[in-house]
Write a protein that holds these residues in place. Structure first.
Motif, PDB file in Angstrom:
ATOM      1  N   UNK A  98       0.925 -98.578  59.727  1.00  0.00           N
ATOM      2  CA  UNK A  98       1.769 -98.056  60.796  1.00  0.00           C
ATOM      3  C   UNK A  98       2.919 -99.008  61.118  1.00  0.00           C
ATOM      4  N   UNK A  99       2.654-100.300  61.080  1.00  0.00           N
ATOM      5  CA  UNK A  99       3.712-101.271  61.329  1.00  0.00           C
ATOM      6  C   UNK A  99       4.794-101.192  60.262  1.00  0.00           C
ATOM      7  N   UNK A 100       4.371-101.029  59.011  1.00  0.00           N
ATOM      8  CA  UNK A 100       5.320-100.928  57.905  1.00  0.00           C
ATOM      9  C   UNK A 100       6.173 -99.671  58.037  1.00  0.00           C
ATOM     10  N   UNK A 101       5.544 -98.555  58.354  1.00  0.00           N
ATOM     11  CA  UNK A 101       6.277 -97.297  58.522  1.00  0.00           C
ATOM     12  C   UNK A 101       7.275 -97.419  59.671  1.00  0.00           C
ATOM     13  N   UNK A 102       6.874 -98.023  60.757  1.00  0.00           N
ATOM     14  CA  UNK A 102       7.766 -98.201  61.899  1.00  0.00           C
ATOM     15  C   UNK A 102       8.955 -99.085  61.537  1.00  0.00           C
ATOM     16  N   UNK A 125      -2.442-100.452  62.748  1.00  0.00           N
ATOM     17  CA  UNK A 125      -2.710-100.899  61.382  1.00  0.00           C
ATOM     18  C   UNK A 125      -1.433-101.407  60.729  1.00  0.00           C
ATOM     19  N   UNK A 126      -1.619-102.125  59.642  1.00  0.00           N
ATOM     20  CA  UNK A 126      -0.472-102.667  58.907  1.00  0.00           C
ATOM     21  C   UNK A 126       0.387-101.539  58.354  1.00  0.00           C
TER      22      UNK A 126
END
Length: 64
Positions: A42-46, A39-40
């Motif tokens: 999860x990408x942002x957190x990463x 998800x977006x």
């Protein structure tokens, strides 16, 4: 040529046998609709965690 079989030749034969048995099942579990998506959020957190880690490493190298 009556030489005994070497371990290498035996391993090659066993590998071919394993591939022949396992090839029936290759690709059966993979389905385009079942693959998990990232998800977006999860990408942002990463991305943010990578940036924070890089900043902390740079600060640590500076000796502050």
């Amino acid at each position: 040529m009556n030489s005994p079989i070497t371990n290498f030749e035996l391993g090659k034969m066993q590998h071919r046998e394993y591939e022949a048995e396992a090839s029936r099942y290759w690709g059966q579990a993979a389905s385009d609709s079942e693959q998990p998506t990232v998800s977006r959020k999860h990408k942002l957190v990463l991305a943010l965690s990578g940036i924070v880690t890089a900043i902390l490493l740079i600060v640590q190298m500076q000796g502050v």
